[in-house]
Scaffold this motif. Structure first.
Motif, PDB file in Angstrom:
ATOM      1  N   GLY A   1       0.778   1.171  -9.363  1.00 45.11           N
ATOM      2  CA  GLY A   1      -0.045   1.141 -10.567  1.00 45.11           C
ATOM      3  C   GLY A   1      -1.065   2.244 -10.693  1.00 45.11           C
ATOM      4  N   LEU A   2      -1.310   2.633 -11.963  1.00 47.63           N
ATOM      5  CA  LEU A   2      -2.369   3.562 -12.317  1.00 47.63           C
ATOM      6  C   LEU A   2      -3.524   2.763 -12.898  1.00 47.63           C
ATOM      7  CD1 LEU A   2      -0.251   6.278 -14.163  1.00 47.63           C
ATOM      8  CD2 LEU A   2      -1.049   6.375 -11.826  1.00 47.63           C
ATOM      9  N   SER A   3      -4.682   3.396 -12.946  1.00 52.50           N
ATOM     10  CA  SER A   3      -5.813   2.730 -13.584  1.00 52.50           C
ATOM     11  C   SER A   3      -5.600   2.722 -15.089  1.00 52.50           C
ATOM     12  CB  SER A   3      -7.114   3.460 -13.250  1.00 52.50           C
ATOM     13  OG  SER A   3      -7.136   4.718 -13.892  1.00 52.50           O
ATOM     14  N   GLY A   4      -6.479   2.023 -15.788  1.00 46.95           N
ATOM     15  CA  GLY A   4      -6.341   1.902 -17.232  1.00 46.95           C
ATOM     16  C   GLY A   4      -6.512   3.208 -17.973  1.00 46.95           C
ATOM     17  N   THR A   5      -7.071   4.229 -17.316  1.00 49.60           N
ATOM     18  CA  THR A   5      -7.297   5.498 -17.999  1.00 49.60           C
ATOM     19  C   THR A   5      -6.074   6.405 -17.973  1.00 49.60           C
ATOM     20  OG1 THR A   5      -8.263   6.354 -15.951  1.00 49.60           O
ATOM     21  CG2 THR A   5      -9.769   5.496 -17.603  1.00 49.60           C
ATOM     22  N   GLY A   6      -5.010   6.041 -17.260  1.00 49.88           N
ATOM     23  CA  GLY A   6      -3.781   6.804 -17.263  1.00 49.88           C
ATOM     24  C   GLY A   6      -3.942   8.220 -16.765  1.00 49.88           C
TER      25      GLY A   6
ATOM     26  N   ALA B   1     -11.171   5.942 -10.197  1.00 51.87           N
ATOM     27  CA  ALA B   1     -10.769   6.655 -11.406  1.00 51.87           C
ATOM     28  C   ALA B   1      -9.286   6.522 -11.708  1.00 51.87           C
ATOM     29  CB  ALA B   1     -11.137   8.136 -11.294  1.00 51.87           C
ATOM     30  N   ALA B   2      -8.433   6.513 -10.660  1.00 56.00           N
ATOM     31  CA  ALA B   2      -6.992   6.638 -10.885  1.00 56.00           C
ATOM     32  C   ALA B   2      -6.161   5.471 -10.399  1.00 56.00           C
ATOM     33  CB  ALA B   2      -6.478   7.930 -10.235  1.00 56.00           C
ATOM     34  N   GLY B   3      -6.717   4.544  -9.627  1.00 56.92           N
ATOM     35  CA  GLY B   3      -5.912   3.455  -9.115  1.00 56.92           C
ATOM     36  C   GLY B   3      -5.051   3.883  -7.941  1.00 56.92           C
ATOM     37  N   GLY B   4      -4.059   3.063  -7.581  1.00 57.56           N
ATOM     38  CA  GLY B   4      -3.262   3.287  -6.381  1.00 57.56           C
ATOM     39  C   GLY B   4      -2.364   4.502  -6.427  1.00 57.56           C
ATOM     40  N   THR B   5      -1.270   4.421  -7.194  1.00 54.80           N
ATOM     41  CA  THR B   5      -0.339   5.546  -7.292  1.00 54.80           C
ATOM     42  C   THR B   5      -1.031   6.782  -7.847  1.00 54.80           C
ATOM     43  OG1 THR B   5       1.439   3.960  -7.714  1.00 54.80           O
ATOM     44  CG2 THR B   5       1.897   6.272  -8.185  1.00 54.80           C
ATOM     45  N   GLY B   6      -1.941   6.591  -8.776  1.00 55.93           N
ATOM     46  CA  GLY B   6      -2.654   7.718  -9.375  1.00 55.93           C
ATOM     47  C   GLY B   6      -3.426   8.513  -8.358  1.00 55.93           C
ATOM     48  N   LEU B   7      -3.967   7.853  -7.320  1.00 57.83           N
ATOM     49  CA  LEU B   7      -4.699   8.557  -6.277  1.00 57.83           C
ATOM     50  C   LEU B   7      -3.796   9.546  -5.544  1.00 57.83           C
ATOM     51  CD1 LEU B   7      -7.146   8.996  -4.402  1.00 57.83           C
ATOM     52  CD2 LEU B   7      -6.387   6.997  -3.101  1.00 57.83           C
ATOM     53  N   LEU B   8      -2.570   9.131  -5.245  1.00 56.63           N
ATOM     54  CA  LEU B   8      -1.643  10.003  -4.523  1.00 56.63           C
ATOM     55  C   LEU B   8      -1.214  11.186  -5.404  1.00 56.63           C
ATOM     56  CD1 LEU B   8       0.583   7.279  -2.824  1.00 56.63           C
ATOM     57  CD2 LEU B   8      -1.502   8.365  -1.974  1.00 56.63           C
ATOM     58  N   ILE B   9      -0.985  10.930  -6.694  1.00 58.25           N
ATOM     59  CA  ILE B   9      -0.626  12.022  -7.607  1.00 58.25           C
ATOM     60  C   ILE B   9      -1.795  12.995  -7.727  1.00 58.25           C
ATOM     61  CG2 ILE B   9       0.009  12.597  -9.978  1.00 58.25           C
ATOM     62  CD1 ILE B   9       1.320   9.828 -10.167  1.00 58.25           C
TER      63      ILE B   9
ATOM     64  N   GLY C   1      -6.346  -1.872  -0.592  1.00 59.76           N
ATOM     65  CA  GLY C   1      -6.077  -2.032  -2.010  1.00 59.76           C
ATOM     66  C   GLY C   1      -7.019  -1.169  -2.827  1.00 59.76           C
ATOM     67  N   ASP C   2      -6.607  -0.814  -4.042  1.00 59.96           N
ATOM     68  CA  ASP C   2      -7.397   0.154  -4.799  1.00 59.96           C
ATOM     69  C   ASP C   2      -8.773  -0.387  -5.193  1.00 59.96           C
ATOM     70  OD1 ASP C   2      -6.299  -1.668  -6.521  1.00 59.96           O
ATOM     71  OD2 ASP C   2      -5.815  -0.221  -8.098  1.00 59.96           O
ATOM     72  N   GLU C   3      -8.891  -1.684  -5.494  1.00 60.45           N
ATOM     73  CA  GLU C   3     -10.182  -2.221  -5.922  1.00 60.45           C
ATOM     74  C   GLU C   3     -11.196  -2.215  -4.779  1.00 60.45           C
ATOM     75  OE1 GLU C   3      -9.882  -5.976  -7.821  1.00 60.45           O
ATOM     76  OE2 GLU C   3      -8.550  -5.262  -9.428  1.00 60.45           O
ATOM     77  N   ARG C   4     -10.771  -2.671  -3.607  1.00 55.73           N
ATOM     78  CA  ARG C   4     -11.700  -2.683  -2.473  1.00 55.73           C
ATOM     79  C   ARG C   4     -12.010  -1.265  -2.015  1.00 55.73           C
ATOM     80  NH1 ARG C   4     -11.476  -6.695   2.813  1.00 55.73           N
ATOM     81  NH2 ARG C   4     -13.376  -5.900   3.805  1.00 55.73           N
ATOM     82  N   LEU C   5     -11.010  -0.391  -2.044  1.00 60.22           N
ATOM     83  CA  LEU C   5     -11.236   1.001  -1.670  1.00 60.22           C
ATOM     84  C   LEU C   5     -12.237   1.644  -2.617  1.00 60.22           C
ATOM     85  CD1 LEU C   5     -10.584   3.587  -0.086  1.00 60.22           C
ATOM     86  CD2 LEU C   5      -8.581   3.910  -1.559  1.00 60.22           C
ATOM     87  N   ALA C   6     -12.125   1.359  -3.912  1.00 58.13           N
ATOM     88  CA  ALA C   6     -13.016   1.957  -4.902  1.00 58.13           C
ATOM     89  C   ALA C   6     -14.473   1.582  -4.661  1.00 58.13           C
ATOM     90  CB  ALA C   6     -12.592   1.545  -6.308  1.00 58.13           C
TER      91      ALA C   6
END
Length: 401
Positions: free
Chosen positions: A159-164, A23-31, A226-231
């Protein structure tokens, strides 16, 4: 504090990073993890204040009835029962996914049967057993962190995912699932020394420790996979250890995860059974569920009914991510009512923290996170809550007639 750690660690950390990263990508997950932790802190503070005023079984089901309206109490209780039942299914499926991925549903169903059998005998987790569970879980998590840390690639955290911002809020709503259980500290008002001092200290300490652990593990999982493999991972912590170059330790992570989550499932099923009992006693659920075993003194009808529903969910759906989203939605509504109830309390003398402000922020945070979850989870969650509310209205009309 140990009981709080035992209730939270293992409740979702072994599986919830994957849908949150999607849902949120790399940095977005931590936030998102920080946002979920703050909302959990607000909720736990409100629950602790209410538990000191109403030290009885039922939690927000009781608080909503006493502070707001019986209907608010019903919605909270109904949301807790259906949401935590879905949580039980997610926990059982996590056990199956880590122990035997090819037969996850079968293992999950057997785990529910075994845990229910233990609960029906009246055997609960003592503080000593909780310490053992926490020690085991922390050992596994330390292995994951120590193994993965040297292989963390900082470039994978960007990076954040495309949904910001929307993606961050969605991830925060999902990650809220990983903090499930913190309010169990607030229910110990009759069983600890000096509860008005002990509980308010234990809540932020336990939550703070868990948040730090989760942040470290999130950095390791993201940095290794990485965020894609983790997802796309079904067992992200086990996969992180394998990718880090020590596949021989994967079995330790899988076994430790299964044991830790089984302990959480044990207490979670018991908690749902007790709330079901409280609602049945007030005729908000069928009266037959209020039966208490004459020898073991457990609500055996309620626990059996919950176990049957969990097994049906496991067999029929078998979807951990769907169960997490649905559970987060209904439980966030539960805590929104807890915060609304806490707003009706006056400020306690000697309180330094702006407790009313925390309750207001918790209320807003719960509502925002609930409606930010995946659309399917929101529609299903609020649809089930609406069905419960309709049933409540029909029962009230029948009683008046």
């Amino acid at each position: 504090m140990v009981i709080g750690l035992g209730s939270m660690l293992g409740a979702g950390v072994f599986v919830v990073f994957a849908p949150a990263a999607a849902a949120a990508g790399g940095t977005g997950l931590l936030i998102a993890l920080s946002v979920a932790g703050f909302v959990a802190y607000c909720n736990a503070t409100s629950s602790a204040r209410l538990a000191a005023r109403y030290p009885e079984s039922g939690g927000t089901y009781v608080y909503g009835r006493e502070r707001l309206h019986p209907f608010a109490g019903f919605v909270a209780g109904w949301g807790f029962v259906v949401g935590k039942t879905a949580s039980c299914a997610a926990m059982a499926l996590t056990i199956g996914t880590y122990l035997w991925p090819g037969q996850a549903r079968l293992v999950a169903a057997l785990a529910v049967v075994a845990v229910t059998a233990v609960n029906l005998r009246g055997i609960g987790k003592t503080a000593t057993a909780t310490r053992v569970l926490v020690g085991l879980t922390l050992t596994v998590l330390v292995v994951v962190a120590a193994t993965g840390a040297p292989h963390v690639g900082l470039g994978r955290l960007d990076g954040l995912s495309g949904t910001g911002a929307k993606g961050v809020l969605t991830a925060a709503g999902l990650l809220f699932f990983a903090f499930a259980g913190y309010a169990r500290i607030a229910t110990l008002g009759e069983e600890v020394r000096d509860p008005q001092r002990t509980i308010p200290r234990a809540v932020p300490l336990a939550l703070g420790i868990v948040l730090v652990i989760y942040l470290v593990l999130a950095v390791v999982a993201l940095g290794v996979l990485g965020d894609e493999r983790l997802a796309g991972s079904a067992a992200p912590l086990a996969e992180a250890v394998s990718v880090a170059g020590l596949p021989g330790l994967t079995w330790l992570v899988r076994a430790g995860a299964a044991v830790a989550v089984t302990g959480v499932l044990l207490s979670l099923l018991a908690g749902v059974g007790r709330t079901t009992l409280a609602m049945a006693r007030r005729r908000d659920l069928p009266g037959v569920l209020a039966a208490v075993h004459p020898r073991y003194r457990v609500p055996h009808h309620a626990e059996l009914a919950v176990a049957v529903v969990v097994v049906v969910i496991v067999v029929a759906l078998g979807d951990i991510r769907g169960a997490i989203g649905f559970s987060s939605c209904t439980v966030l509504v539960y805590y929104a009512i807890a915060n609304a109830s806490a707003l009706t309390l006056g400020r306690e003398p000697g309180r330094r923290a702006p407790v009313q402000l925390l309750a207001a922020l918790g209320l807003v945070g719960c509502v925002v996170l609930a409606i930010s979850l995946p659309l399917a989870s929101v529609l299903t969650g609020f649809g089930v809550l609406a069905l419960g509310a309709l049933g409540y209205a029909l029962r009230q009309a029948a009683r008046r007639a």
